[in-house]
Design a protein around this motif. Structure first.
Motif, PDB file in Angstrom:
ATOM      1  N   LEU A  91       9.681   9.658   5.461  1.00  0.00           N
ATOM      2  CA  LEU A  91       9.210  11.043   5.992  1.00  0.00           C
ATOM      3  C   LEU A  91       7.849  11.527   5.011  1.00  0.00           C
ATOM      4  CD1 LEU A  91      12.158  12.775   7.774  1.00  0.00           C
ATOM      5  CD2 LEU A  91      10.127  11.611   8.645  1.00  0.00           C
ATOM      6  N   SER A  92       8.328  11.809   3.714  1.00  0.00           N
ATOM      7  CA  SER A  92       7.499  12.022   2.696  1.00  0.00           C
ATOM      8  C   SER A  92       6.031  11.224   2.683  1.00  0.00           C
ATOM      9  CB  SER A  92       8.215  12.133   1.170  1.00  0.00           C
ATOM     10  OG  SER A  92       7.002  12.582   0.333  1.00  0.00           O
ATOM     11  N   SER A  93       6.248  10.004   2.840  1.00  0.00           N
ATOM     12  CA  SER A  93       4.893   9.345   2.932  1.00  0.00           C
ATOM     13  C   SER A  93       3.863   9.440   4.303  1.00  0.00           C
ATOM     14  CB  SER A  93       5.185   7.940   2.726  1.00  0.00           C
ATOM     15  OG  SER A  93       5.820   7.291   3.770  1.00  0.00           O
ATOM     16  N   LYS A  94       4.991   9.866   5.411  1.00  0.00           N
ATOM     17  CA  LYS A  94       4.200   9.918   6.572  1.00  0.00           C
ATOM     18  C   LYS A  94       3.880  11.196   6.735  1.00  0.00           C
ATOM     19  CE  LYS A  94       4.902   8.767  11.315  1.00  0.00           C
ATOM     20  NZ  LYS A  94       4.034   7.532  11.724  1.00  0.00           N
ATOM     21  N   PHE A  95       4.490  12.170   6.592  1.00  0.00           N
ATOM     22  CA  PHE A  95       4.204  13.734   6.760  1.00  0.00           C
ATOM     23  C   PHE A  95       3.848  14.520   5.528  1.00  0.00           C
ATOM     24  CE2 PHE A  95       7.171  12.801  10.235  1.00  0.00           C
ATOM     25  CZ  PHE A  95       5.990  12.487  11.125  1.00  0.00           C
ATOM     26  N   HIS A 104       6.286  12.203  -6.267  1.00  0.00           N
ATOM     27  CA  HIS A 104       7.414  12.271  -5.664  1.00  0.00           C
ATOM     28  C   HIS A 104       8.180  11.178  -5.054  1.00  0.00           C
ATOM     29  CE1 HIS A 104       8.834  13.897  -1.657  1.00  0.00           C
ATOM     30  NE2 HIS A 104       9.172  15.098  -2.308  1.00  0.00           N
ATOM     31  N   PHE A 105       7.295  10.148  -4.637  1.00  0.00           N
ATOM     32  CA  PHE A 105       7.808   8.994  -4.200  1.00  0.00           C
ATOM     33  C   PHE A 105       8.799   8.192  -5.182  1.00  0.00           C
ATOM     34  CE2 PHE A 105       7.570   4.052  -4.253  1.00  0.00           C
ATOM     35  CZ  PHE A 105       8.107   4.102  -2.883  1.00  0.00           C
ATOM     36  N   PHE A 122       9.972  20.024  -5.880  1.00  0.00           N
ATOM     37  CA  PHE A 122       8.859  20.837  -6.365  1.00  0.00           C
ATOM     38  C   PHE A 122       7.429  20.425  -6.620  1.00  0.00           C
ATOM     39  CE2 PHE A 122      12.545  23.106  -7.697  1.00  0.00           C
ATOM     40  CZ  PHE A 122      12.588  24.237  -7.238  1.00  0.00           C
ATOM     41  N   PHE A 123       7.461  18.910  -6.370  1.00  0.00           N
ATOM     42  CA  PHE A 123       6.285  18.093  -6.533  1.00  0.00           C
ATOM     43  C   PHE A 123       5.438  17.685  -5.265  1.00  0.00           C
ATOM     44  CE2 PHE A 123       8.577  16.992 -10.279  1.00  0.00           C
ATOM     45  CZ  PHE A 123       7.898  17.276 -11.286  1.00  0.00           C
ATOM     46  N   ASP A 124       4.310  17.738  -5.102  1.00  0.00           N
ATOM     47  CA  ASP A 124       3.445  17.594  -3.821  1.00  0.00           C
ATOM     48  C   ASP A 124       3.119  15.943  -4.054  1.00  0.00           C
ATOM     49  OD1 ASP A 124       2.358  17.887  -1.618  1.00  0.00           O
ATOM     50  OD2 ASP A 124       0.713  19.033  -2.262  1.00  0.00           O
ATOM     51  N   ASN A 125       2.513  15.476  -2.955  1.00  0.00           N
ATOM     52  CA  ASN A 125       2.138  14.115  -2.769  1.00  0.00           C
ATOM     53  C   ASN A 125       0.761  13.694  -3.399  1.00  0.00           C
ATOM     54  OD1 ASN A 125       4.416  13.545  -1.320  1.00  0.00           O
ATOM     55  ND2 ASN A 125       3.410  12.855   0.455  1.00  0.00           N
ATOM     56  N   ARG A 126       0.289  14.934  -3.849  1.00  0.00           N
ATOM     57  CA  ARG A 126      -1.266  14.706  -4.432  1.00  0.00           C
ATOM     58  C   ARG A 126      -0.923  13.948  -5.929  1.00  0.00           C
ATOM     59  NH1 ARG A 126      -2.484  20.333  -4.953  1.00  0.00           N
ATOM     60  NH2 ARG A 126      -0.758  20.912  -3.470  1.00  0.00           N
ATOM     61  N   LYS A 127      -1.932  12.986  -5.940  1.00  0.00           N
ATOM     62  CA  LYS A 127      -1.914  12.146  -7.364  1.00  0.00           C
ATOM     63  C   LYS A 127      -2.660  12.924  -8.180  1.00  0.00           C
ATOM     64  CE  LYS A 127      -1.346   7.595  -5.799  1.00  0.00           C
ATOM     65  NZ  LYS A 127      -1.831   6.126  -5.796  1.00  0.00           N
ATOM     66  N   ALA A 128      -2.472  12.753  -9.517  1.00  0.00           N
ATOM     67  CA  ALA A 128      -3.482  13.234 -10.816  1.00  0.00           C
ATOM     68  C   ALA A 128      -4.724  12.717 -10.697  1.00  0.00           C
ATOM     69  CB  ALA A 128      -2.725  13.441 -12.094  1.00  0.00           C
ATOM     70  N   ALA A 129      -5.650  13.361 -10.588  1.00  0.00           N
ATOM     71  CA  ALA A 129      -6.922  12.618 -10.899  1.00  0.00           C
ATOM     72  C   ALA A 129      -7.518  12.218 -12.249  1.00  0.00           C
ATOM     73  CB  ALA A 129      -8.121  13.520 -10.249  1.00  0.00           C
ATOM     74  N   GLU A 188       1.011  -1.206  -0.020  1.00  0.00           N
ATOM     75  CA  GLU A 188      -0.002  -0.072  -0.027  1.00  0.00           C
ATOM     76  C   GLU A 188       0.696   1.192  -0.018  1.00  0.00           C
ATOM     77  OE1 GLU A 188      -3.203   1.934  -0.406  1.00  0.00           O
ATOM     78  OE2 GLU A 188      -3.338  -0.015  -0.294  1.00  0.00           O
ATOM     79  N   PHE A 189       2.007   1.277   0.783  1.00  0.00           N
ATOM     80  CA  PHE A 189       3.022   2.162   0.705  1.00  0.00           C
ATOM     81  C   PHE A 189       3.395   2.533  -0.758  1.00  0.00           C
ATOM     82  CE2 PHE A 189       7.552   3.479   0.942  1.00  0.00           C
ATOM     83  CZ  PHE A 189       7.264   4.601   1.937  1.00  0.00           C
TER      84      PHE A 189
END
Length: 145
Positions: A62-66, A10-11, A138-145, A2-3
């Motif tokens: 940390l990126s996946s957690k916070f 970003h991941f 420069f990227f955020d964790n949000r996925k493109a919809a 799931e991670f």
């Protein structure tokens, strides 16, 4: 699992930067192990390369957690970039003398050329890792919809 599914661009960019840094650190170890052409302060460069890879792994966690824009994530990423640049500087400061001799009076030194080529490959991987970390910031964790 799931991670990995939850991680977005970003991941994957940080993971790629970690792999590139690991390859660069391994190539640094290889060029440092060349008989007669050990890098001055090579132990420092190897230690900082390994710590940078660990810091990048921590950055991914940390990126996946916070989130990718959290100050802890940014601080760990900054530390990783600084350490990779120190490794680059250690390698560059030592191999500049080797390059000057190879390109002038010692052009038939096959062992020297081998150490120089591996050093160039290490530099390329280290810089690609730094650029990937910077671009991924420069990227955020949000996925493109």
């Amino acid at each position: 699992m799931e991670f990995i599914k939850k991680g977005g661009l970003h991941f994957w960019m940080d993971s790629a930067a970690g792999v590139l840094a690991l390859v660069g650190a391994i190539l640094f170890m290889v060029t440092n192990a060349t008989a007669g052409y050990a890098v001055q302060s090579g132990g420092l460069g190897i230690a900082f390369g390994i710590i940078a890879v660990i810091a990048i792994a921590g950055c991914v966690f940390l990126s996946s957690k916070f989130g990718s824009q959290h100050f802890l994530t940014a601080a760990v990423k900054f530390v990783a970039i600084v350490l990779l640049c120190v490794v680059f500087g250690v390698l560059l400061s030592d191999r500049a003398g080797l390059a000057s001799s190879l390109f002038t009076w010692d052009s038939h030194n096959q062992v020297g050329w081998g150490a120089f080529y591996v050093s160039i490959a290490s530099v390329v991987f280290l810089l690609l890792s730094v650029f990937t970390l910077i671009a991924g910031a420069f990227f955020d964790n949000r996925k493109a919809a």
